[in-house]
Design an enzyme around this catalytic site. Structure first.
Site, PDB file in Angstrom:
ATOM      1  N   ILE A 182       0.880  -1.211  -0.089  1.00 20.71           N
ATOM      2  CA  ILE A 182       0.228  -0.143  -0.059  1.00 20.71           C
ATOM      3  C   ILE A 182       0.963   1.355   0.037  1.00 20.71           C
ATOM      4  O   ILE A 182       0.568   2.170  -0.705  1.00 20.71           O
ATOM      5  CB  ILE A 182      -1.034  -0.116   1.158  1.00 20.71           C
ATOM      6  CG1 ILE A 182      -1.764  -1.267   0.969  1.00 20.71           C
ATOM      7  CG2 ILE A 182      -1.715   1.319   1.187  1.00 20.71           C
ATOM      8  CD1 ILE A 182      -2.883  -1.522   2.505  1.00 20.71           C
ATOM      9  N   ASP A 201      10.328   3.077   6.894  1.00 16.54           N
ATOM     10  CA  ASP A 201       9.989   1.846   7.287  1.00 16.54           C
ATOM     11  C   ASP A 201      10.988   0.779   7.873  1.00 16.54           C
ATOM     12  O   ASP A 201      11.936   0.821   7.446  1.00 16.54           O
ATOM     13  CB  ASP A 201       9.507   0.987   5.985  1.00 16.54           C
ATOM     14  CG  ASP A 201       8.506  -0.207   6.181  1.00 16.54           C
ATOM     15  OD1 ASP A 201       9.259  -1.163   6.992  1.00 16.54           O
ATOM     16  OD2 ASP A 201       7.758  -0.662   5.631  1.00 16.54           O
ATOM     17  N   ALA A 261      -4.670   2.442   7.789  1.00 16.20           N
ATOM     18  CA  ALA A 261      -4.331   1.236   8.096  1.00 16.20           C
ATOM     19  C   ALA A 261      -4.875   0.530   9.180  1.00 16.20           C
ATOM     20  O   ALA A 261      -6.140   0.067   9.046  1.00 16.20           O
ATOM     21  CB  ALA A 261      -2.825   1.490   8.288  1.00 16.20           C
ATOM     22  N   ARG A 262      -4.307   0.809  10.488  1.00 16.87           N
ATOM     23  CA  ARG A 262      -4.943  -0.136  11.563  1.00 16.87           C
ATOM     24  C   ARG A 262      -5.032   1.168  12.705  1.00 16.87           C
ATOM     25  O   ARG A 262      -4.015   1.910  13.043  1.00 16.87           O
ATOM     26  CB  ARG A 262      -3.983  -1.172  11.985  1.00 16.87           C
ATOM     27  CG  ARG A 262      -4.302  -2.319  11.059  1.00 16.87           C
ATOM     28  CD  ARG A 262      -5.744  -2.669  11.073  1.00 16.87           C
ATOM     29  NE  ARG A 262      -6.151  -4.080  10.283  1.00 16.87           N
ATOM     30  CZ  ARG A 262      -6.695  -4.095   9.269  1.00 16.87           C
ATOM     31  NH1 ARG A 262      -7.113  -3.008   8.625  1.00 16.87           N
ATOM     32  NH2 ARG A 262      -6.998  -4.913   8.454  1.00 16.87           N
ATOM     33  N   ASP A 286      -9.690   6.346   9.116  1.00 18.00           N
ATOM     34  CA  ASP A 286     -10.565   5.533   8.679  1.00 18.00           C
ATOM     35  C   ASP A 286     -10.978   4.365   9.591  1.00 18.00           C
ATOM     36  O   ASP A 286     -11.760   3.398   9.456  1.00 18.00           O
ATOM     37  CB  ASP A 286     -10.241   5.148   7.059  1.00 18.00           C
ATOM     38  CG  ASP A 286     -11.172   4.080   6.644  1.00 18.00           C
ATOM     39  OD1 ASP A 286     -12.404   4.479   6.580  1.00 18.00           O
ATOM     40  OD2 ASP A 286     -10.813   2.957   6.008  1.00 18.00           O
ATOM     41  N   GLU A 291     -15.158   0.040  16.994  1.00 14.75           N
ATOM     42  CA  GLU A 291     -15.993   0.386  15.594  1.00 14.75           C
ATOM     43  C   GLU A 291     -17.477  -0.563  15.939  1.00 14.75           C
ATOM     44  O   GLU A 291     -17.224  -1.573  16.295  1.00 14.75           O
ATOM     45  CB  GLU A 291     -15.162  -0.263  14.352  1.00 14.75           C
ATOM     46  CG  GLU A 291     -13.783   0.775  14.277  1.00 14.75           C
ATOM     47  CD  GLU A 291     -13.101   0.354  12.979  1.00 14.75           C
ATOM     48  OE1 GLU A 291     -13.640  -0.643  12.128  1.00 14.75           O
ATOM     49  OE2 GLU A 291     -11.970   0.852  12.623  1.00 14.75           O
ATOM     50  N   HIS A 310     -14.363   3.146   8.145  1.00 13.44           N
ATOM     51  CA  HIS A 310     -13.443   1.842   7.888  1.00 13.44           C
ATOM     52  C   HIS A 310     -13.852   1.224   6.241  1.00 13.44           C
ATOM     53  O   HIS A 310     -14.306   0.429   6.167  1.00 13.44           O
ATOM     54  CB  HIS A 310     -13.735   0.818   8.867  1.00 13.44           C
ATOM     55  CG  HIS A 310     -12.329  -0.298   8.871  1.00 13.44           C
ATOM     56  ND1 HIS A 310     -12.043  -0.897   9.932  1.00 13.44           N
ATOM     57  CD2 HIS A 310     -11.651  -0.654   8.018  1.00 13.44           C
ATOM     58  CE1 HIS A 310     -10.798  -1.583   9.810  1.00 13.44           C
ATOM     59  NE2 HIS A 310     -10.790  -1.466   8.601  1.00 13.44           N
ATOM     60  N   ILE A 311     -13.777   2.271   5.547  1.00 13.08           N
ATOM     61  CA  ILE A 311     -14.351   1.907   4.232  1.00 13.08           C
ATOM     62  C   ILE A 311     -13.240   1.916   3.141  1.00 13.08           C
ATOM     63  O   ILE A 311     -13.272   1.842   1.882  1.00 13.08           O
ATOM     64  CB  ILE A 311     -15.469   3.007   3.643  1.00 13.08           C
ATOM     65  CG1 ILE A 311     -14.995   4.577   3.751  1.00 13.08           C
ATOM     66  CG2 ILE A 311     -16.523   2.633   4.341  1.00 13.08           C
ATOM     67  CD1 ILE A 311     -15.880   5.438   3.179  1.00 13.08           C
TER      68      ILE A 311
END
Length: 348
Positions: A182, A201, A261-262, A286, A291, A310-311
């Site tokens: 991603i 990263d 992401a998370r 998101d 949730e 979360h879409i």
């Protein structure tokens, strides 16, 4: 060879008719509809539970424990592959997970039993990358806020929390944290906006990042220099809280944080406080600790955040990719070829 495909409210037998093609390779294909995950809402509930607690975070039907006996291959989307299920699957050779991650699978236990795991590694990469750029634009250019003002009270609004600091992306420095499937696609898209891109990263070498034409930096440098920071790491014990109060304090007061992401990559409480105190300019989110988002969640009261339900990965192509990746891998498995999306488990 017996294959059992465990369906749920998102991936169902109508989505996967081509699995029957495996019968030409000598495979007996059966389907099972998980009655606990009969809807998309229940499937998302399971996803949230397994993200927090792993494969033991959501129940597995007793009937399924009986059905997996003698099965060689399990194809699964969200149903947990728990310790009890692995114990019951006495002939299991391969688990194919139709997701980018494997939070619902006891990867270590499968690895200990020398059972291979494959997953749809890049299934939502394009979808999430597209949504990420959309979130960056929606937050920094007040697209969602202007829409809400016009829709709710016909207010022709011109003043926003970031008024005086609205810029073209071509003049911005954008920091990408996480440079996997991603993150790389986000970088490719942002290149078209002529933005300066920094990359961090902890699991990819600087040389790899440089080879793709981007500037690798430390997390600290990225936090201090980036105008917009977007997260694309996998969630793990090592990355939980990767952005916390310390990192938020390093950021510019004009910075925007984006997370598609998370949720637990970011200390949510620290982020809310930073947004309230205007320590950073804004955020686009998101994903959330809880949730659906509770009715009185503090994020809902803030005017410097764009939030969605979360879409980011919710594209019809994501579902198609889930099947295509796994089907191609299963064909390779039957033909004795190398698997491209094999989950590698680090040895202790």
């Amino acid at each position: 060879m017996k294959l059992l495909c465990i369906c749920d409210g998102y991936i169902n037998r109508e989505s996967l008719p081509e699995l029957r093609q495996l019968e030409k390779l000598g495979c007996d294909v059966e389907y099972y509809d998980n009655p606990l995950l009969f809807s998309l809402e229940k499937t998302m509930e399971c996803m949230n539970a397994t993200e927090k607690k792993g494969a033991e975070g959501y129940p597995v039907p007793e009937e399924l424990l009986r059905l997996v006996k003698g099965v060689d291959i399990i194809v699964v989307h969200m149903t947990p592959i728990s310790e009890a299920l692995i114990r019951a699957a006495d002939n299991l050779r391969l688990v194919a997970v139709m997701r980018g991650g494997c939070d619902n699978v006891d990867v270590k236990r499968l690895s200990d039993k020398n059972i291979k795991i494959i997953h749809a590694a890049w299934r939502s990469s394009n979808s999430v990358a597209d949504a990420t750029v959309g979130m960056i634009l929606a937050e920094t250019r007040n697209i969602a806020r202007s829409f809400a003002s016009l829709k709710n009270n016909n207010s022709w609004r011109k003043n926003y929390p970031n008024t005086g600091n609205i810029h073209d992306l071509a003049t911005r420095t954008i920091g990408i944290i996480g440079f996997g499937y991603i993150g790389q696609r986000v970088a490719q898209r942002l290149k078209g906006f002529e933005a300066k891109i920094l990359v961090h990263d902890p699991y990819i070498s600087d040389e790899t990042i440089e080879e793709q034409g981007y500037q690798p930096v430390t997390k600290e440098q990225l936090c201090r220099e980036a105008d917009i920071i977007t997260l694309h790491l996998r969630q793990s014990p090592a990355t939980e809280g990767f952005i916390g109060k310390k990192e938020l304090d390093m950021m510019k007061m004009t910075a925007t944080l984006v997370n598609t992401a998370r949720a637990r990559l970011v200390d949510e409480e620290a982020l809310v406080q930073a947004l309230k105190d205007r320590k950073i300019q804004g955020a686009a989110l998101d994903v959330f600790y809880e949730e659906p988002l509770p009715e009185k969640h503090p994020l809902l009261a803030l005017d410097n955040v764009t939030i969605t339900s979360h879409i980011a990965g919710a594209s019809g192509d994501t579902k198609i990719n889930s099947f295509t990746i796994i089907f191609d891998e299963l064909v390779r498995f039957f033909n004795g070829e190398d698997l491209k999306s094999l989950v590698k488990v680090p040895k202790n």
